[in-house]
Scaffold this motif. Structure first.
Motif, PDB file in Angstrom:
ATOM      1  N   TYR A 134       0.891  -1.072  -0.093  1.00 28.65           N
ATOM      2  CA  TYR A 134       0.090   0.130   0.095  1.00 28.65           C
ATOM      3  C   TYR A 134       0.807   1.313   0.201  1.00 28.65           C
ATOM      4  O   TYR A 134       1.967   1.350   0.729  1.00 28.65           O
ATOM      5  CB  TYR A 134      -0.844   0.208   1.172  1.00 28.65           C
ATOM      6  CG  TYR A 134      -1.733  -1.105   1.098  1.00 28.65           C
ATOM      7  CD1 TYR A 134      -2.832  -1.207   0.442  1.00 28.65           C
ATOM      8  CD2 TYR A 134      -1.588  -2.100   2.179  1.00 28.65           C
ATOM      9  CE1 TYR A 134      -3.921  -2.178   0.716  1.00 28.65           C
ATOM     10  CE2 TYR A 134      -2.738  -3.057   2.284  1.00 28.65           C
ATOM     11  CZ  TYR A 134      -3.514  -3.210   1.423  1.00 28.65           C
ATOM     12  OH  TYR A 134      -4.689  -4.332   1.753  1.00 28.65           O
ATOM     13  N   LEU A 135       0.475   2.213  -0.852  1.00 27.09           N
ATOM     14  CA  LEU A 135       1.059   3.630  -0.905  1.00 27.09           C
ATOM     15  C   LEU A 135       0.085   4.576  -0.756  1.00 27.09           C
ATOM     16  O   LEU A 135      -0.416   5.152  -1.680  1.00 27.09           O
ATOM     17  CB  LEU A 135       1.918   3.798  -2.213  1.00 27.09           C
ATOM     18  CG  LEU A 135       3.413   3.101  -2.350  1.00 27.09           C
ATOM     19  CD1 LEU A 135       3.219   1.586  -2.390  1.00 27.09           C
ATOM     20  CD2 LEU A 135       4.043   3.838  -3.157  1.00 27.09           C
ATOM     21  N   PRO A 136      -0.323   5.225   0.704  1.00 30.51           N
ATOM     22  CA  PRO A 136      -1.338   5.984   0.643  1.00 30.51           C
ATOM     23  C   PRO A 136      -0.970   7.288   0.395  1.00 30.51           C
ATOM     24  O   PRO A 136       0.210   7.746   0.350  1.00 30.51           O
ATOM     25  CB  PRO A 136      -1.790   6.013   2.019  1.00 30.51           C
ATOM     26  CG  PRO A 136      -0.306   5.578   2.733  1.00 30.51           C
ATOM     27  CD  PRO A 136       0.197   4.539   1.802  1.00 30.51           C
ATOM     28  N   SER A 137      -1.895   8.110  -0.118  1.00 29.82           N
ATOM     29  CA  SER A 137      -1.593   9.396  -0.959  1.00 29.82           C
ATOM     30  C   SER A 137      -1.446  10.587   0.040  1.00 29.82           C
ATOM     31  O   SER A 137      -0.862  11.752  -0.202  1.00 29.82           O
ATOM     32  CB  SER A 137      -2.679   9.731  -1.955  1.00 29.82           C
ATOM     33  OG  SER A 137      -3.968   9.567  -1.499  1.00 29.82           O
ATOM     34  N   ASP A 138      -2.358  10.758   1.049  1.00 35.48           N
ATOM     35  CA  ASP A 138      -2.291  11.831   1.867  1.00 35.48           C
ATOM     36  C   ASP A 138      -2.615  11.355   3.276  1.00 35.48           C
ATOM     37  O   ASP A 138      -2.804  10.059   3.534  1.00 35.48           O
ATOM     38  CB  ASP A 138      -3.352  12.868   1.423  1.00 35.48           C
ATOM     39  CG  ASP A 138      -4.990  12.824   1.712  1.00 35.48           C
ATOM     40  OD1 ASP A 138      -4.967  11.580   2.188  1.00 35.48           O
ATOM     41  OD2 ASP A 138      -5.459  13.512   1.384  1.00 35.48           O
ATOM     42  N   ARG A 139      -2.651  12.068   4.195  1.00 34.44           N
ATOM     43  CA  ARG A 139      -2.754  12.001   5.588  1.00 34.44           C
ATOM     44  C   ARG A 139      -4.154  11.392   5.881  1.00 34.44           C
ATOM     45  O   ARG A 139      -4.215  10.451   6.711  1.00 34.44           O
ATOM     46  CB  ARG A 139      -2.593  13.200   6.553  1.00 34.44           C
ATOM     47  CG  ARG A 139      -3.377  14.473   6.468  1.00 34.44           C
ATOM     48  CD  ARG A 139      -2.896  15.619   7.178  1.00 34.44           C
ATOM     49  NE  ARG A 139      -3.524  16.837   6.994  1.00 34.44           N
ATOM     50  CZ  ARG A 139      -4.568  17.175   7.910  1.00 34.44           C
ATOM     51  NH1 ARG A 139      -4.719  16.423   9.152  1.00 34.44           N
ATOM     52  NH2 ARG A 139      -5.214  18.397   7.745  1.00 34.44           N
TER      53      ARG A 139
END
Length: 326
Positions: free
Chosen positions: A136-141
């Motif tokens: 997983y690579l989340p994009s924002d907080r």
């Protein structure tokens, strides 16, 4: 300007949940500061483990604690976690199917000035190739917080990569999050973003471009889509934070309604998001796919944004690539 990095968002969730869940444990490799986990260590010393600069031991110890019923969150710089402890991630975590969440901090080129030894431009390829390992690579907080909450609810291995610096908010207070489903953002309009499971593809209509991005490249992708819309070029952005398992259903829907697919990632051109998207599109819905990524060479040194600008991994570069290939 957002000043909360994604790593801090993880800490905030764990701090809240650990108050009532004593099984949550955090392990670090002399990296509690870099991981933004110092507050957790201070507040929950009995649920914190510092192993020092010993990444292999870090991962094996995390797996052992998970086997004892703990929910282990294992923090270390992505450049080291995905290389020095690769065998332990493969065997002790994934093959043994332990409830370990490997958190690669300062991922991609976050350590820009420190050069290739501290860059992690291979971690998506490495971790994705391990059976049982999700990536997983989340994009924002906001999305990072949603992802952390979701991962606390399951007992399966996962690798999560976050950057070092704060990134601009994409979703503000509303994040259309469902685990393992991409977010669909039409024409860069985040107010209309939905999870792919709720997307009405017929209503979205035909697009000239489908932009598939992950991690810190999602923000520039959304901005690029807005630039394209201003020029009369409709597009859709897939925030593919779930690189593995890839949301193939959403991808094929987006590709099927577009003339061109562009992938954007802070990673090597080999074995990352672009490779996964190209493989899926080629087999299910053949379309032209352009992969924007870091080059297959040691990248220039400098702050992240300067490096992104140099290689065209910004909103202008993405929009330009789209227009040149339509």
């Amino acid at each position: 300007m957002n000043k909360i990095p994604n790593r801090k968002a993880i800490c905030n969730v764990l701090l809240e949940r650990a108050q009532t869940d004593r099984d949550i444990v955090v392990l670090c490799s002399d990296s509690r500061g870099s991981a933004s986990m110092a507050p957790f260590f201070e507040r929950f010393p009995d649920q914190s483990v510092e192993v020092g600069i010993a990444e292999q031991n870090l991962v094996s110890l995390s797996a052992g604690m998970a086997k004892c019923g703990k929910k282990a969150f294992c923090f270390s710089p992505a450049s080291f976690l995905s290389t020095r402890s690769y065998e332990q991630a493969k065997v002790d975590v994934a093959y043994s199917n332990t409830n370990v969440k490997l958190v690669g901090i300062s991922g991609g080129i976050s350590y820009g000035e420190l050069g290739m030894s501290h860059h992690s431009a291979q971690d998506i390829a490495a971790m994705s190739s391990i059976p049982n390992m999700r990536v997983y690579l989340p994009s924002d907080r906001f999305q990072t917080a949603c992802l952390t909450e979701a991962l606390l609810q399951d007992q399966k291995p996962a690798y999560i990569r976050v950057g070092r610096n704060p990134v601009e908010n994409i979703y503000q207070e509303y994040c259309p999050f469902e685990i393992d489903q991409a977010s669909v953002i039409p024409n860069g309009d985040v107010q209309k973003a939905v999870s792919s499971g709720k997307a009405n593809w017929q209503a979205l209509g035909e697009n000239d471009v489908a932009i598939v991005a992950c991690g810190e490249m999602t923000g520039p992708a959304v901005s690029a889509a807005a630039l394209l819309w201003e020029k009369g070029i409709p597009s859709v952005v897939l925030d593919m934070y779930c690189v593995k398992p890839l949301d193939k259903k959403a991808l094929i829907q987006a590709a099927g309604h577009a003339k061109l697919v562009i992938t954007v990632e802070e990673h090597s051109p080999f074995g990352g998001l672009g490779a996964a998207v190209s493989q899926a599109v080629a087999s299910e819905c053949p379309k032209k796919v352009i992969n924007l990524a870091l080059p297959d060479t040691p990248v220039i040194t400098g702050k992240s944004q300067a490096v992104f600008d140099y290689y065209g991994l910004n909103s202008v570069g993405i929009a330009k690539t789209a227009m040149e290939n339509l």
